[in-house]
Scaffold this active site. Sequence first.
Site, short mmCIF file in Angstrom:
data_model
loop_
_atom_site.label_atom_id
_atom_site.label_comp_id
_atom_site.label_asym_id
_atom_site.label_seq_id
_atom_site.Cartn_x
_atom_site.Cartn_y
_atom_site.Cartn_z
CG ASP A 458 -15.06 20.63 -33.65
OD1 ASP A 458 -14.34 20.66 -32.68
OD2 ASP A 458 -16.05 21.13 -33.86
CG ASP A 778 -19.97 22.10 -34.57
OD1 ASP A 778 -19.52 22.14 -33.20
OD2 ASP A 778 -19.83 20.91 -35.18
CG ASP A 782 -17.03 24.26 -30.26
OD1 ASP A 782 -16.37 23.73 -29.13
OD2 ASP A 782 -17.41 23.72 -31.32
#
Length: 1178
Positions: A458, A778, A782
Amino acid sequence: MANNTADHPPGNSVIEVDQDGDFGCTTMHLRDLMELRSGDAVNKIAECYGDVQGICRRLKTSPIEGLSGNPADLEKRHTSFGKNFIPPKKPKTFLQLVWEALQDVTLIILEVAAIISLGLSFYHPQGESNASCGQAAGGVEDEGEAQAGWIEGAAILFSVIIVVLVTAFNDWSKEKQFRGLQSRIEQEQKFTVIRKGQVIQIPVAEIVVGDIAQIKYGDLLPADGILIQGNDLKIDESSLTGEADHVRKSLEKDPMLLSGTHVMEGSGRMVVTAVGLNSQTGIIFTLLGSEDEEKKVKKAKTQDGIALEIQPLKSEEGAESEEKEEKEEKEKKKVNVTKKEKSVLQGKLTRLAVQIGKAGLIMSAVTVIILILYFVIDTFGVQGREWTAKCTPVYIQYFVKFFIIGVTVLVVAVPEGLPLAVTISLAYSVKKMMKDNNLVRHLDACETMGNATAICSDKTGTLTMNRMTVVQAYIGDTHYKSVPEPEAINPQTLELLVNSISINSAYTTKILPPEKEGGLPRHVGNKTECSLLGLVMNLKRDYQPIRDEIPEEKLYKVYTFNSSRKSMSTVLKNANGPGFRMYSKGASEIVLRKCSNVLDASGQKRVFKAKDRDEMVQKVIEPMACDGLRTICVAMRDFTTEPDWENEADILNDLTCICVVGIEDPVRHEVPEAISKCQRAGITVRMVTGDNINTARAIATKCGILQPGEDFLCMEGKEFNQQIRNDKGEVEQERLDKVWPKLRVLARSSPTDKHTLVKGIIDSTVGETRQVVAVTGDGTNDGPALKKADVGFAMGIAGTDVAKEASDIILTDDNFTSIVKAVMWGRNVYDSISKFLQFQLTVNVVAVIVAFTGACITQDSPLKAVQMLWVNLIMDTLASLALATEPPTESLLLRRPYGRNKPLISRTMMKNILGHAVYQLIITFTLLFAGEKIFSIDSGRNTPLHSPPSEHYTIIFNVFVMMQLFNEINARKIHGERNVFEGIYRNPIFCLVVLGTFALQIIIVQFGGKPFSCTALNLDQWLWCVFIGVGELLWGQFVTAVPTHRLKFLKEAGHGNAERDNSNAVLTEGADEIDHAEMEMRRGQILWFRGLNRIQTQIKVVNAFRSSLYEGLEKPESRSSIHNFMSQPGFIPLSEEQHSIPTIDEGCVEIEQLPSSSRNGGGGEPPGRSLHSQEFSM
């Protein structure tokens, strides 16, 4: 659409509980109520309590102020309704662990042999001293020595006891360590409740019935409750009901919230009605617990509990079946579980152990057969003696001695220390990784990370600091390169902007004063929203009075942020007249597409056409994005009459743009260095983000993911989907294989895109080896990608409970550099085990050949059973401790990953093993057949039964141990390095072990006497022994100098499983043979291998960690908190959620060039944090 405002009892003050008074409902009433769903529950609440407020009144709590937090009141609630705690499973006692260690087949054989040997040593038949029994009687010097025959049997038993105690102690300390880790994870789990009108976070175990809990996107509900007020709330109840669809919760239709379910969208408040064992999860757990007890009663002996541990729900059917069937089923489950979860290293170790086990078994059988045949032919053939009744016990004693020698060969051949080395190495690494901000929840992840070839990361919070600030703004036709002064903005526009930001954001998001003077203000909640609230404060305004004036209850309707909307909107009813006002904010190119007006410099609406939008994108949004800023558009809309609120397409349209802001999230200082380390280590880093492509490209360049002049791809989710899907919208692996090798940045991506990319890379057969992929995440969405990845990293600070549950490792500091540390530790585990194998196998090869050849030629093994046990078990344990605790060095990051198929034992290691074995065998055989001449002592060969230990054989034993000791130093290097002493002081454990082993050896030789078959040596002999040992180090330099590539005959060993690779490569003969071995094991035909090779069934790591302790961490959390219970392995959701994949009709485009900055937005995006406690990131 009904108003979601809730009525409250007059004077929402904190209700103090009258200490004598009782609550208006009992635990059973509430339990019955919580078993109802949707309409039934609503009717029951209306019938018995009036409404949710009625329940609050009976529970003596205020829906707004919460409980008073008075300790007496909390204690009373604990007594009446129980605590929010599920008692953990009892740990295994030390005695149980001892009993488990005793199950090892090799040890059982040794015990039996030792007991037979003991029994026979006390039995003295008349024929013992009779010459007619041949050699058996000759040469016993005195009666005392003959009486000492029991010592060998006793010494073997004593060694077995030591080994068992060491193993049990290791398991016990491991269990203790992981329970400690478990409780640490639990203490860190907190939940937001309201007490005395203050929003506070308390540990999950402290929640009581009557608490008012705030729930938001990404939470795992810690207790049962009833909704008081909710915004767009959707819950995933699949863990309880098996229904994959998200359930919409509202006061009118379905207000029941159950523990262990996940909040997938929206936010709200609930009153807690059941905790701990009385909650729905607790009730199920109680049923499972009683099931467990019944089974224990039924079964006198449980195999390991691992089947119950891992599949409690499914094991119910076993309760009725017969004991035998159950045991077989369990065995099957146990193997299946191991099979399914087997990591790269485990797979290789299993195969290696099976091969070594087979070889050892054959060698030991051959040794016993040759010894017996030689004795029989010599005694009855050559000497022509008769087998008489009085000689039988004497012969049997010989046969027992041969059997013990055979078992000893087997003991030495099987790498007993291997499971221990793996265990110690992983346990040590996991403990140290905690200090490097890696909380390992799945043990396998630790070493799988060492093989990682790709990391999909990310952006927000991992590569950047996640401390966002508004640095540019476009307001009233002016692009400000820094935050403008409030005077520069039209007052009407300023008022709208401040109201919009204050109201249309989660009320849990706040900016608090700094903890230390001169520090930065603290950002609490969603970081993007914090940056907007920071803008309000920079404009010399305050958001709190506006929120106080319009509390959450007055919000008419909230469209919370999610990855498909990519925006958030809040509707208010006009106080002074009919109509509604809606405030919106979201990703600028998406919200601007829905705007038909814009506020000009005078604060008046001006028509905003497609042409104006393109111009704004070009002149405002793209320049901001190229500076690495995230752009957010703030807009509004007025409604004169009430529309259909469910028709989102019409509602979120015809907006008026108030302003566009550019938010800076600086790259962490240490990230570029960490990424270049990854690239040097052969790991590709890809950025997968929901941000605009220009922002993503700018950040990727700053981080070093994109290098100038390199031909890599940056693309948006929309374009990615067009290129990898066929006309029917299905993902095609071939198309994906053309894209992913060059893809470095995927922008505006949805969670589905992330999952597709990860799955595509893992399943791909492009390249020499299968990719091993690590993923960071997070958000709740996901979860699928984290589960699919070989190693999933969840963010400890910003991550939602759902993401943490799906992950293997939690990054407690959310920092990318911690991932690099994990790679280092993973590679270190792998190398530590290779080092241990190199040392272990040299000992094994030499000891087996010496025992085998010695036994065949001299009728007796030069190394006695007890000496072998010392060499094999004690030194293995110590060596595994020494070699498995080597700290990692930066040099580990200078080589490429090993990959799934790289064998555990490389050709260099094989060269070292065979090279050192040659030296040791030459020395040992020279001493065996010429030692008496060299040292001028009596020969120890062909001594009769029960004769005293000889100096000759003591020297052989001592030299053998000295060679192993110095070879242990050689084993520290496995890649052919010359300096074996490098960094030796960094590992004090190693130095202690080597010196400790040396000291013990001196004690054994000088004072071991009969039990160790040793006699004291003089100083000269000792110096020679040490000198020959030091020769190992010199010989090591010679072996290193021999070029490996010249030795064509060397084979590698311990390959990965070729089948796991989806490659079309033909299986090698070796791999095929190994798979047969596994199948045989699974059918349970070869009892031997279950014992010999603890690695498969009893691999201490998987066992000890995976049974009660680690499973706790493995799926999160322990059974001791209800919050965690749903994640229990036992709690298998009845269905895995299938994420639907949007189809794309556009024709597929081949990749021809680097995509230019695309303006079409598109795609969804993994969320950031909470907005109306909902994740919001653009």
